[in-house]
Design a protein around this motif. Structure first.
Motif, mmCIF file in Angstrom:
data_model
loop_
_atom_site.group_PDB
_atom_site.id
_atom_site.type_symbol
_atom_site.label_atom_id
_atom_site.label_comp_id
_atom_site.label_asym_id
_atom_site.label_seq_id
_atom_site.Cartn_x
_atom_site.Cartn_y
_atom_site.Cartn_z
ATOM 1 N N VAL A 76 5.230 23.830 106.321
ATOM 2 C CA VAL A 76 5.439 22.697 105.420
ATOM 3 C C VAL A 76 6.917 22.334 105.379
ATOM 4 O O VAL A 76 7.788 23.149 105.682
ATOM 5 C CB VAL A 76 4.966 23.007 103.981
ATOM 6 C CG1 VAL A 76 3.468 23.199 103.922
ATOM 7 C CG2 VAL A 76 5.682 24.240 103.423
ATOM 8 N N ASN A 77 7.176 21.088 105.016
ATOM 9 C CA ASN A 77 8.539 20.622 104.779
ATOM 10 C C ASN A 77 8.842 20.718 103.293
ATOM 11 O O ASN A 77 8.045 20.268 102.472
ATOM 12 C CB ASN A 77 8.699 19.176 105.249
ATOM 13 C CG ASN A 77 8.625 19.041 106.755
ATOM 14 O OD1 ASN A 77 9.036 19.943 107.485
ATOM 15 N ND2 ASN A 77 8.105 17.924 107.230
ATOM 16 N N LEU A 78 9.959 21.304 102.957
ATOM 17 C CA LEU A 78 10.351 21.438 101.550
ATOM 18 C C LEU A 78 11.295 20.309 101.163
ATOM 19 O O LEU A 78 12.297 20.063 101.835
ATOM 20 C CB LEU A 78 11.034 22.781 101.307
ATOM 21 C CG LEU A 78 10.195 24.044 101.537
ATOM 22 C CD1 LEU A 78 10.940 25.266 101.031
ATOM 23 C CD2 LEU A 78 8.836 23.934 100.863
ATOM 24 N N ARG A 79 10.939 19.644 100.081
ATOM 25 C CA ARG A 79 11.771 18.587 99.529
ATOM 26 C C ARG A 79 12.208 18.967 98.121
ATOM 27 O O ARG A 79 11.446 19.567 97.383
ATOM 28 C CB ARG A 79 11.004 17.259 99.466
ATOM 29 C CG ARG A 79 10.554 16.734 100.820
ATOM 30 C CD ARG A 79 9.680 15.494 100.662
ATOM 31 N NE ARG A 79 9.232 14.979 101.937
ATOM 32 C CZ ARG A 79 9.894 14.071 102.667
ATOM 33 N NH1 ARG A 79 11.028 13.579 102.181
ATOM 34 N NH2 ARG A 79 9.434 13.670 103.821
ATOM 35 N N VAL A 284 14.762 19.408 102.987
ATOM 36 C CA VAL A 284 15.894 20.330 103.090
ATOM 37 C C VAL A 284 15.642 21.430 104.119
ATOM 38 O O VAL A 284 16.575 21.957 104.719
ATOM 39 C CB VAL A 284 16.230 20.963 101.721
ATOM 40 C CG1 VAL A 284 16.705 19.903 100.755
ATOM 41 C CG2 VAL A 284 15.032 21.724 101.152
ATOM 42 N N MET A 285 14.374 21.777 104.348
ATOM 43 C CA MET A 285 14.054 22.788 105.348
ATOM 44 C C MET A 285 12.565 22.768 105.641
ATOM 45 O O MET A 285 11.766 22.232 104.856
ATOM 46 C CB MET A 285 14.469 24.188 104.887
ATOM 47 C CG MET A 285 13.692 24.734 103.700
ATOM 48 S SD MET A 285 14.344 26.333 103.118
ATOM 49 C CE MET A 285 15.858 25.793 102.296
ATOM 50 N N SER A 286 12.202 23.327 106.778
ATOM 51 C CA SER A 286 10.797 23.502 107.143
ATOM 52 C C SER A 286 10.505 24.990 107.139
ATOM 53 O O SER A 286 11.275 25.782 107.702
ATOM 54 C CB SER A 286 10.513 22.926 108.538
ATOM 55 O OG SER A 286 10.733 21.543 108.555
ATOM 56 N N VAL A 287 9.420 25.356 106.494
ATOM 57 C CA VAL A 287 9.074 26.771 106.402
ATOM 58 C C VAL A 287 7.615 26.955 106.790
ATOM 59 O O VAL A 287 6.809 26.032 106.733
ATOM 60 C CB VAL A 287 9.312 27.320 104.975
ATOM 61 C CG1 VAL A 287 10.764 27.223 104.601
ATOM 62 C CG2 VAL A 287 8.435 26.591 103.958
ATOM 63 N N SER A 288 7.287 28.148 107.210
ATOM 64 C CA SER A 288 5.914 28.454 107.561
ATOM 65 C C SER A 288 5.537 29.804 106.991
ATOM 66 O O SER A 288 6.387 30.565 106.537
ATOM 67 C CB SER A 288 5.724 28.452 109.084
ATOM 68 O OG SER A 288 6.558 29.409 109.677
ATOM 69 N N GLY A 289 4.234 30.091 107.051
ATOM 70 C CA GLY A 289 3.755 31.351 106.515
ATOM 71 C C GLY A 289 4.296 32.534 107.286
ATOM 72 O O GLY A 289 4.733 32.420 108.432
#
Length: 432
Positions: A76-79, A284-289
């Motif tokens: 997901v992309n974090l905003r 601000v960043m993309s994170v994954s499980g």
């Protein structure tokens, strides 16, 4: 004049030689002459013979096999919602590195010196929450706080003083000062304090007037003074209630810019979109499980054979087979994404599989041990639609009616029906 005996012998020898030569030529020529019947026999196709294979006894397993790409589940992309900030949204610290892990209840970034805390939840942070707020987002917040051990009191959809106290503990645990209320709210508290002080002074004056009236000569009617005291007390009660309400509203809030809800945590940072000193504008960043998964694509017909929870496996390419489970199946346009999660991976395997393409196998159905099996090509349909096989016995073909079970890998499970017999090793016809 008669010929001599010697001359007669020469003639006989010559005639004999000519006869012998003529005989040889005749035999040679005769060997080259073919009758029409012989010619047809030589050019005709050979007589057809049956092609047979033996009935086998083997275990059958139907499976779905496909190649899929690996990824970290739930990217997901974090905003961060920064519209509520009074100053520019400048990144001042805590910028994560790619590959690092963000954890629940900890700061994943700093903006204008304040933390952006990551919490687990499905509802996004879309507004500032403060005492008096109500709604499902408040319920989610209190459930999260309670799970993390920061007791918010009654877990409901109302942001109260218990919620505010739990928020203070959350910030303390993260290593930051708790947020403060808007200046207008703190000013309202100061104003209400002054009003309370004024009401207390008015009450004291009314009480003094009542005492003086009661102590006067004749002990006349003091109802007026008593009424003034009652009014002053009521005014003080109202002022104290207003002060309590002002203090409640000025309790610790949760600014919209200081929390990001993610479906699950912890997560791996895949990409960072900001840098220290830069301005936040969108993602601000993309994170994954933290868990690696493999996604294969199947059609609608194949999808009907699969369901979440089914056992699966995938090949690392060196012969190592990793056991896995079908995690979920979701529609993607005219296809379906089947997400398969390994049961366990070593750190070396995890690194090796990053952004890899692997072969996935999902067993759909299998026989209970070894069964009689024939190639699918050996099956034919009878006049009534039933299945049968042709068995070659003692040079003769015998039709055996069969019930067909599981089909897999070009073979079908069969069992003879009625009084017919079919055994391992029997030769079944697959062609001519």
């Amino acid at each position: 004049m008669s010929a001599s005996p010697k001359s007669r012998r020469r003639v006989l020898v010559g005639v004999s030689a000519v006869a012998t030569l003529s005989l040889g030529v005749g035999v040679a020529a005769g060997s080259r002459i073919t009758s029409p019947e012989d010619a047809a026999a030589k050019t005709a196709a050979p007589k057809a013979s049956q092609i047979t294979v033996p009935v086998e006894k083997k275990a059958l397993s139907s499976k779905v096999v496909a190649r899929g790409d690996t990824s970290f589940d739930g990217a997901v992309n974090l905003r961060v919602e920064t519209s509520g900030l009074q100053t520019a949204a400048i990144v001042t610290g805590k910028v994560p590195t790619v590959g690092s892990t963000i954890r629940e209840g900890k700061a994943l970034l700093e903006i204008t010196g304040r933390p952006v805390i990551g919490l687990a939840g499905v509802l996004p942070m879309y507004r500032t929450l403060s005492p008096g707020s109500k709604g499902p987002d408040v319920l989610q917040l209190e459930q999260t706080l309670n799970r993390l051990g920061f007791d918010p009191g009654t877990v409901d959809s109302k942001y109260d003083s218990g919620t505010a106290a739990a928020i203070e503990k959350l910030y303390e645990s993260a290593g930051y000062d708790a947020p403060t209320a808007d200046e207008r709210l703190t000013q309202a508290v100061d104003s209400e304090k002054k009003n309370v002080d004024g009401m207390k002074n008015a009450l004291r004056q009314a009480q003094a007037a009542l005492r003086q009236a009661k102590a006067g000569p004749g002990k006349g009617d003091t109802s007026v003074q008593q009424g003034a005291v009652d009014d002053a007390q009521a005014n003080l009660d109202d002022a104290e209630s207003a002060l309590a309400e002002a203090r409640f509203k000025a309790g610790t809030p949760l600014p919209v810019s200081e929390v990001v809800f993610v479906k699950t945590l912890p997560r791996r940072v895949d990409d960072v979109k900001v840098e220290r000193g830069g301005t936040v504008n969108g993602v601000v960043m993309s994170v994954s499980g933290a868990s690696l998964v493999v996604t294969i694509k199947v059609d609608a017909q194949t999808k009907e054979r699969l369901k979440a929870g089914m056992a699966a496996s995938f090949d690392l390419g060196d012969g190592t087979i990793v056991q896995a489970t079908v995690r979920r199946i979701t529609r993607n346009a005219d296809q379906y994404d089947v997400v398969v999660a390994p049961k366990s991976l070593t750190p070396a395997q995890l690194e090796r599989l990053r952004e890899a393409n692997v072969r996935v196998t999902i067993p759909v159905k299998s026989t209970n041990g070894k069964v009689l099996a024939v190639p699918i090509a050996a099956l034919s349909a009878g006049p009534d639609g039933s299945s049968r096989v042709e068995v070659l016995r003692d040079g003769k073909v015998e039709l055996i009616a069969v019930t067909v079970g599981l089909s897999a890998d070009g073979y079908a499970q069969v069992s003879p029906t009625g009084d017919t017999k079919l055994s391992e090793g029997d030769q079944v016809v697959v062609g001519k």
